[in-house]
Scaffold this active site. Structure first.
Site, PDB file in Angstrom:
ATOM      1  N   GLU A 128      -4.881  -8.719  -1.671  1.00 56.62           N
ATOM      2  CA  GLU A 128      -6.251  -8.313  -1.366  1.00 56.62           C
ATOM      3  C   GLU A 128      -7.189  -8.389  -2.561  1.00 56.62           C
ATOM      4  OE1 GLU A 128      -3.602  -6.673  -0.240  1.00 56.62           O
ATOM      5  OE2 GLU A 128      -3.791  -6.633   1.944  1.00 56.62           O
ATOM      6  N   HIS A 170      -2.424   3.309   8.006  1.00 56.08           N
ATOM      7  CA  HIS A 170      -3.101   2.287   8.803  1.00 56.08           C
ATOM      8  C   HIS A 170      -4.096   2.904   9.784  1.00 56.08           C
ATOM      9  CE1 HIS A 170       0.341  -0.055   7.398  1.00 56.08           C
ATOM     10  NE2 HIS A 170      -0.267  -1.154   7.763  1.00 56.08           N
TER      11      HIS A 170
END
Lengths: 377, 337, 334
Positions: free
Chosen positions: B70, B139
């Site tokens: 990322e 998440h």
């Protein structure tokens, strides 16, 4: 809105109207009539609230209100029977039977889907023009909205007229679902779009109805092809007289949020209650579409010459010899009704009480009557 | 012409229309096509929940799969934005900000100010947030307040398909870095969305429902929860006004304050944890600017100050629901000095 | 002394023509003068914040940027003055920025660690160790997508070579086959910690193999060595051959930041200044080969001294930002 009961022709079902393409159901917020009341054609029967708009349902026929089927605040699917109108001599048993059937239909939810306007598009001068058609009678009516409006603004007019004519409502370039590019934005370009539509549809003779900017557009179209135009109905038309609310137009064009827009919309109606959050929301959704701001700015240049009208439709009207009918709201704050004097003796003018600029939304029967008159010749 | 499509389709359509309109728009992220370098299909996934599906075929070379890396690809999106591209990077879950945050908050967010107003960094980071899919603690978070805290970032929380499309097109055309937060439980929500491209300006709240008794400010997915509560409250004679700020940065404080000036009561509904949150921020705003109008203490309906739990029973308790909202409203209605 | 043959002379100076050599010398001298002057000025207490000086490392920025043009972009470090000057950022504006003046490169809002000029492809000095390499993947990607033939160069230090951001960027550049060059400026210390201790392999360049790209080690005091290594890598990148990692080894002449007592160091600075210094080596090489005469170089020395003097004087006299500037330029649109 009304149709005869197959078993007993004398009983007229008042049904939930379909005002606009997306309407699936409506809620009666108030009944203006009670069982036993005598009603005439055009009388307000009830206020109906849809997810888009609130409007008054007008009676399509005359008679006695024999039964109210749908209660206040009841959500009724489009096409559902909400009341029964019949002459006094229709027996109670028949009325009871019809009322029971109607109530069962509502309770079961098994209301037949009502066919709404049929949507279509045509290509004119490289632009896609969107339109909605209702009715299939021999004569043809074309409804043309004003600045910032669209074909749905005729929702209270198109349906009643559809019994008498094939009624098209068109989106002008820059509006509704039509291409947003307006070219030079001139009256000529807009009139060209209308005439292109007629050509594409093979319409050789048409009754034109135009509101506000649309009034000027239909005048220009009639001036260019007078032979094709059976009549003109002008609803608070632009281009006549020397007064125009430039502040309103600029405010409408420049408003970038619902909060900015809403105060300007108050100028459109005699009854401020017509300016619902939904109306402002829908207009903002339109204004946010790519190309709309440019279109509105460009058309503003057509409508205005400084603070004065930028269009002289009265001059164009001289090229058209056919019948002209004018409908004007007495409370119009955008184009004041006094502008009608510019039509001189050329047209039959109806001044409408309790109506602002949006006559066809506030007092639709006045517009329906005017167009019906034109159709009757 | 408006038609009914899903939130997922609305996001996809916004990307598609902007890629068609502007060749400088590119899309990148983990499995945004899916299948790079593998023997099978090249557009296998279209993002982990299928949001970018189909773009790879339509725009060759402009939908880039990335390694699970990322910092590198979010940073690359930021860098590319300084050199004429308009990248839309997908940070799969907002929780993953932890492994790329520097590139967002120290780099992208700072360039404009730190470089004296000479930098333009039109990057969009699309990211999924929120609980409801039993995705557990790493998440499911609602971390938008963290981004909202950072000057230089714009933070967007679309609550419906209409908002999703118009706000994403605005985000892509905007010349500042935008964090575009999509609630994963909203992807299948459907609603009317115009086919044409349109933009919804940032910093303009949507008044979802009018009411005079209480103002409910709800964020993201909580807008529909608030609507559910308001419908029930209406049956009990309480008219709630619901405000969806749509963007937390910039925040439309005027609309919130005007509403509270009218209703005198405020309930903030936020799925995020309560400390240093939008709920506290909006509460503080109203307490500061509309204190005189308040007729009851401000109520906040938020998640508890815990990580997001896994078990369904716990997750249901964790997420604010309509009943909790209605209870909070009643508390403000019943309050007596 | 026998004059060197022209061919040999050209070889000794990497085929650079006179103009290019003078330009390179001017750049290196400007950086040195800028940094030496800052060292003195900082000691007077007039400069706010931190400054990290690049003196001793001039050959790296200068030789790499000599290959670059307006298509190309660079990302820098907290020790970024040299990279800025080599990429063409205005020296007077830089000085004003370091003094926190409104006439500065960033209107006094960035300071020494954030001098940038995006119009020149200079993405900023960077206060975050390892902040630049991911950004350069992006500028290289933009160049590739736009087909400009441009490259991106990330300068970073031995400290940043241990950062995940740098390693991720190396991997992504290779995976996407980007026109990116990673220049690891190994000056021996990350702050006060020796690279020989903090970097777990012998050379930073050895890590290139792990990312499937060429790794090159060059003597950072030798302008021509850096110039040739960078030239090869940049040409390869422009032609679609992908990224390269170049490790430039040298030492910095000053501490990590100004004020650093450097008690962790031995006497390598004195030795480097005496015998390895890039400016001295360059001067010897170009005069011994007969490409340039000393007078031309002396002339540049004088001009540069004047420029830096003017930069400092003007910076000190320039207005500081005011309350009006505090909240502006956070966003392009609000």
């Amino acid at each position: 809105m009304t149709d005869p009961v197959s078993t007993e022709d004398a009983i007229t079902k008042v049904t939930m109207p379909k005002w606009g393409l997306s309407m699936k159901s409506g809620k009666i917020t108030a009944w203006f009539v009670a069982e036993g009341d005598e009603v005439a054609e055009g009388d307000d029967l009830a206020d109906i609230d849809t997810d888009k708009i609130t409007g008054a349902l007008e009676s399509a026929g005359a008679g006695l209100v024999r039964r109210i089927i749908a209660e206040t605040n009841e959500d009724v699917p489009v096409g559902g029977t909400i009341a029964l109108i019949a002459p006094a001599d229709v027996p109670e048993e028949l009325i009871d039977e019809a009322a029971r059937a109607a109530r069962e239909e509502l309770d079961s939810g098994a209301v037949d889907e009502v066919a709404g306007p049929v949507l279509g598009t045509v290509q004119v001068d490289g632009r896609t023009l969107s339109y909605a058609t209702l009715g299939a009678a021999e004569e043809t009516v074309l409804l043309v909205h004003g600045y910032g409006g669209d074909k749905n603004s005729w929702l209270f007019v198109q349906e009643p007229l559809s019994a008498r004519a094939t009624v098209h409502a068109i989106d002008l370039p820059g509006h509704g679902d039509s291409t947003k590019d307006v070219g030079d934005g001139s009256l000529d370009t807009l009139a060209g779009a209308l005439l292109g539509f007629l050509e594409q549809q093979g319409i050789e003779r048409v009754h034109l109805v135009g509101h506000s900017l649309g009034g000027a557009v239909v005048t220009a179209a009639a001036a260019r092809e007078p032979g094709r135009i059976a009549s003109l109905t002008l609803v608070a038309p632009a281009g006549y007289g020397d007064t125009i609310n430039a502040d309103y137009l600029r405010g409408f064009a420049s408003a970038s949020s619902r909060r900015e827009l809403k105060p300007h919309l108050l100028h459109l109606f005699a009854d401020s209650g017509q300016v619902t959050r939904q109306l402002a929301d829908d207009l903002m959704k339109f204004k946010r579409l790519d190309g709309v701001q440019q279109a509105l700015d460009r058309l503003l240049g057509t409508l205005l010459d400084g603070d004065r009208p930028g269009i002289d439709a009265a001059a164009l009207l001289q090229k058209f010899a056919g019948p002209v009918t004018v409908v004007w709201g007495r409370a119009d704050q955008v184009l004041p009704a006094a502008n009608a004097t510019a039509l001189g003796g050329r047209a039959q003018v109806t001044y409408v009480d309790h109506a602002g600029h949006m006559v066809h939304m506030e007092q639709p029967s006045a517009v329906v009557d005017a167009v019906t008159g034109a159709l009757d010749g | 012409m408006a038609r009914t499509i899903s939130y997922r389709e609305a996001v996809n359509e916004a990307l598609r229309q902007e890629m068609e309109r502007d060749p400088s728009v590119i899309v990148m992220g983990e499995d945004n096509a899916g299948g790079a370098g593998s023997p099978g299909e090249d557009d296998a996934w279209g993002g982990v929940l299928g949001v970018t599906k189909g773009l790879y075929e339509q725009f060759p070379g402009r939908v880039l799969d990335t390694p699970i890396s990322e910092s590198a690809f979010v940073g690359a999106a930021v860098g590319a934005a300084t050199r004429g591209l308009r990248p839309v990077a997908e940070l799969m879950f907002i929780d993953f900000m932890g492994v790329c945050f520097d590139q967002i908050f120290n780099q992208a967010a700072k360039f404009r100010y730190m470089f004296g107003g000479k930098a333009v960094t039109p990057v969009v980071v699309r990211t999924m947030y929120g609980a409801g899919l039993n995705a557990a603690a790493q998440h499911s978070q609602c971390l938008y307040p963290v981004f909202t805290h950072i000057p230089g970032l714009k933070v967007v929380l679309p609550s419906s398909p209409y908002e999703a499309k118009g706000l994403l097109i605005q985000a892509i055309r905007d010349n500042d870095p935008v964090i575009f937060c999509e609630h994963k439980a909203l992807y299948d929500m459907t609603g009317e969305v115009p086919e044409d491209s349109y933009t919804i300006p940032f910093g303009e709240a949507n008044v979802v429902r009018d009411g005079d008794d209480v103002t409910i400010v709800a964020l993201g997915r909580m807008v529909s929860v608030a609507e559910e509560a308001a419908a029930e409250l209406a049956r009990q004679g309480v008219q709630a006004e619901i405000i969806d700020p749509r963007t937390t940065s910039p925040l439309d404080s005027d609309t919130i304050l005007e509403s509270v000036e009218n209703t005198g009561r405020l309930v903030v509904v936020d799925e995020a944890t309560p400390r240093c949150s939008m709920a506290t921020d909006i509460s503080a705003l109203v307490a500061q600017e509309a204190f005189g109008a308040l007729r009851a203490p401000i109520e906040m309906v938020t998640a508890p100050h815990t990580p997001v739990p896994f078990a369904q029973t716990l997750e249901q308790l964790y997420i604010p629901d309509a009943q909790k909202v209605a209870n909070a409203v009643k508390k403000t209605m019943d309050w007596k000095k | 002394m026998t004059p060197t043959q022209p061919a040999q002379a050209a070889q000794a100076t990497s085929g650079l023509d006179e103009k290019a050599l003078l330009e390179a010398y001017r750049t290196m001298r400007t950086i040195r003068e800028f940094e030496e002057r800052l060292h003195l000025e900082f000691a007077t207490g007039e400069i706010p914040g931190f400054v990290h000086l690049y003196a001793g490392e001039e050959a790296s920025a200068t030789a790499v940027c000599a290959h670059l043009d307006e298509r190309d972009s660079i990302a820098s470090t907290h020790r970024g003055h040299g990279h800025c000057i080599a990429k063409g950022v205005d020296v007077k504006e830089m000085m004003a920025e370091i003094y926190g003046r409104v006439t500065g490169s960033c209107r006094g809002k960035g300071g020494s660690m954030h001098i940038a000029d995006l119009s020149k492809g200079m993405l900023g000095a960077n206060g975050i160790v390892g902040g630049g390499p991911p950004l350069i993947c992006g500028t290289a990607l933009a160049a590739k997508q736009q087909g400009t033939g441009g490259v991106g160069v990330a300068f970073f230090g031995d400290g940043a070579s241990n950062q995940g951001t740098t390693l991720e960027a190396l991997n992504l550049a290779s995976v996407w086959n980007l026109p990116a060059i990673f220049v690891a400026e190994n000056n021996g210390y990350a702050e006060a910690t020796a690279a020989t201790w903090s970097v777990a392999c012998d050379n930073i360049a050895d890590r290139a193999a792990g990312f499937g790209m060429p790794g090159v080690i060059v003597d950072g005091f030798d302008f021509f060595a850096v110039y040739e290594a960078a030239g090869e890598a940049i040409e390869r990148a422009r032609e679609g051959g992908g990224p390269t990692l170049i490790e430039v080894k040298f030492t910095r002449y000053y501490g990590h930041f100004e004020g650093d007592q450097q008690t962790y160091r031995a006497d390598e600075v004195a030795r480097a200044r005496a015998s390895l210094d890039c400016l001295k080596q360059f001067r010897e090489r170009v005069t011994a080969s007969g490409r340039l005469d000393a007078a031309a170089l002396d002339g540049i020395d004088g001009e540069v001294a004047g420029l830096i003097e003017a930069a400092v004087t003007e910076a000190k006299q320039a207005p500081t930002p005011t309350a009006d500037d505090l909240t502006t330029d956070v966003y392009v649109t609000y």
